[in-house]
Design an enzyme around this catalytic site. Structure first.
Site, short mmCIF file in Angstrom:
data_model
loop_
_atom_site.label_atom_id
_atom_site.label_comp_id
_atom_site.label_asym_id
_atom_site.label_seq_id
_atom_site.Cartn_x
_atom_site.Cartn_y
_atom_site.Cartn_z
N HIS A 121 0.87 -1.18 0.00
CA HIS A 121 0.00 0.00 0.00
C HIS A 121 0.91 1.24 0.00
O HIS A 121 2.03 1.18 0.54
CB HIS A 121 -0.83 -0.06 1.29
CG HIS A 121 -1.89 0.99 1.42
ND1 HIS A 121 -1.62 2.26 1.85
CD2 HIS A 121 -3.22 0.94 1.20
CE1 HIS A 121 -2.75 2.95 1.90
NE2 HIS A 121 -3.74 2.17 1.51
N LYS A 225 -10.51 -1.36 10.36
CA LYS A 225 -10.72 -2.47 9.42
C LYS A 225 -11.11 -3.74 10.20
O LYS A 225 -11.37 -4.78 9.60
CB LYS A 225 -9.46 -2.73 8.61
CG LYS A 225 -9.10 -1.57 7.67
CD LYS A 225 -7.88 -1.91 6.85
CE LYS A 225 -7.22 -0.70 6.23
NZ LYS A 225 -7.97 -0.14 5.12
N1 7TS Z 1 -1.57 -0.96 4.65
C1 7TS Z 1 -2.47 -1.73 4.05
C2 7TS Z 1 -2.12 -3.12 3.61
C3 7TS Z 1 -3.78 -1.23 3.87
O1 7TS Z 1 -4.70 -2.01 3.29
C4 7TS Z 1 -4.10 0.09 4.28
C5 7TS Z 1 -5.43 0.70 4.02
C6 7TS Z 1 -3.11 0.81 4.94
C7 7TS Z 1 -1.86 0.26 5.09
C8 7TS Z 1 -3.39 2.16 5.52
O2 7TS Z 1 -4.30 2.04 6.55
P1 7TS Z 1 -4.95 3.33 7.24
O3 7TS Z 1 -6.00 2.75 8.16
O4 7TS Z 1 -3.89 4.04 7.96
O5 7TS Z 1 -5.55 4.13 6.13
N2 7TS Z 1 -6.12 0.17 2.92
C9 7TS Z 1 -7.23 0.66 2.34
C10 7TS Z 1 -7.85 0.03 1.28
O6 7TS Z 1 -7.48 -1.02 0.77
N3 7TS Z 1 -8.93 0.76 0.90
O7 7TS Z 1 -8.98 1.84 1.70
C11 7TS Z 1 -7.94 1.80 2.59
#
Ligand code: 7TS
Length: 406
Positions: A121, A225
């Protein structure tokens, strides 16, 4: 016993209509919905014990502190950390990775190497690029094959004493691929003293995490999540490393003594928790952990894997539909495109009219999209409350989109 109807009844948001249709929520990799127990914990905090933590001697402050620390211990057990003070509250995975990248900065020199993977990501790419720009270190990337599977030979050829950081996700958010982090960790430990960071944003919601067994140095995930409120997240770090590295944010709560000449830092975990935390959210995160543990990891995983297998089988019956990472081991996500339909968001818009929520686009993983030569995919992602009927509705919706756009 696994009682899906009972689980669904704990999520009031799922029983509404969207665009006149029953909501089919399949965007769980972006964020999951929240069960009543989480909403209740959050509301109970604000209606009964709202106070700042760790500061006051008054009763509400003590209650708020006790509840938040109870939540920390639940999370400690959830990921099997050795100590509760190795569990740091953050606002999410992104903040966790940025914290680590900043805190390790003064240990990284010019020409040191940082290894990530092609499946990351953006939040596990950009902080390392920023660190490289600031220190002169070099970023290296584990490649993938046409199935999206990481090519670990790369590690045999590239790990060395120069490798200072290895940071990879356990499950890819764009494709749902489960990466062999155990093997990555073993290879890394054999050839370097690198810090190992696991991005668990997409794994912690789906399977049991054991940070001691993994033997990673850091493990980060987001609460939102995994059925908890937004603005919550966890950074786990090994005690000896957390003691050694610099704090990220400076401010209240993270000091032991403060004068204009010199400040000394508080003990763990507070050294990394400057400022007023998201107390209500952190308490509700504990309720989300209880929710998962009441269902049981095995039940949760069996159901989600069955959903994924069923979705994959049904979708592949559609002619001209390609699933990315089809042959890889996956969890929770199916990511696809329709032949002749160049723009995934067109499919997403038609699905939305049918009450079906999916994500389309690059999913904050542009390098993966570039690798496959596409602008984006349609991504359906599952949680424990999804049903086989919802997958049937998705499949019919995709067929309709194909007829309209094809
Ligand atoms: N790493 C992974 C593997 C993720 O899926 C996400 C968010 C993040 C880091 C960042 O997480 P956050 O909570 O700090 O934003 N992924 C997604 C997605 O797949 N669709 O929206 C956010």
């Amino acid at each position: 016993m696994f009682d899906l109807q009972n689980i669904r009844s704990q999520f009031p948001i799922l029983s509404q209509k969207v665009n006149g249709k029953d909501l089919v929520y399949l965007d769980n990799a972006a964020t999951s919905q929240k069960p009543l127990a989480v909403l209740d914990a959050w509301q109970k905090y604000y209606t009964e014990i709202n106070a700042n933590v760790h500061r006051g001697i008054h009763t509400l402050s003590q209650l708020a502190t006790e509840e938040m620390e109870l939540s920390r211990r639940k999370i400690q057990k959830f990921i099997n950390a050795k100590n509760d003070f190795e569990v740091i509250f953050t606002k999410g995975t992104t903040e966790g990775i940025n914290l680590i990248a900043y805190s390790l900065m003064n240990m990284i020199k010019e020409n040191d190497e940082i290894i990530i993977s092609y499946l990351e990501h953006h939040s596990n790419i950009v902080p390392w690029q920023m660190l490289c720009e600031r220190t002169g270190a070099k970023l290296k990337v584990i490649p993938i094959d046409q199935n999206g599977i990481l090519q670990l030979d790369f590690l045999d050829e590239n790990l060395s004493e120069k490798t200072k950081i290895v940071s990879v996700n356990q499950v890819s958010n764009a494709l749902g691929i489960v990466n062999p982090v155990e093997e990555i960790i073993a290879k890394t430990r054999a050839k370097s003293d690198a810090f190992i960071i696991i991005d668990g944003a997409q794994s912690a919601p789906h399977f049991k995490i054991d940070v001691q067994k993994l033997d990673c140095d850091f493990f980060v995930f987001s609460g939102h999540k995994l059925y908890a409120p937004m603005g919550t997240g966890i950074l786990y770090g090994k005690e000896e490393i957390l003691r050694k590295i610099e704090p990220f944010h400076g401010g209240g709560e993270m000091i032991e003594t403060c004068s204009f000449e010199k400040t000394t830092y508080a003990d763990l975990p507070f050294k990394f928790e400057a400022g007023t935390p998201n107390v209500g959210g952190n308490i509700a995160l504990g309720a989300a952990i209880d929710f998962i543990e009441n269902i049981g990891h095995e039940n949760l995983q069996n159901h989600e894997n069955a959903l994924l297998d069923y979705a994959q089988k049904k979708l592949l019956e559609i002619e001209g539909l390609r699933i990315y990472g089809e042959k890889a081991k996956r969890t929770g996500v199916v990511s696809f495109n329709l032949e002749g339909v160049g723009i995934s968001s067109d499919v997403g818009m038609i699905l939305d009219k049918l009450g079906i929520a999916v994500r389309t686009g690059h999913h904050c993983t542009q390098p993966i999209m570039n690798f496959f030569g596409i602008a984006g995919t349609v991504r359906a992602s599952f949680a424990v409350y999804n049903t086989f009927e919802e997958i049937d509705i998705l499949v019919e919706g995709v067929k309709k989109a194909q007829r309209m756009l094809g």
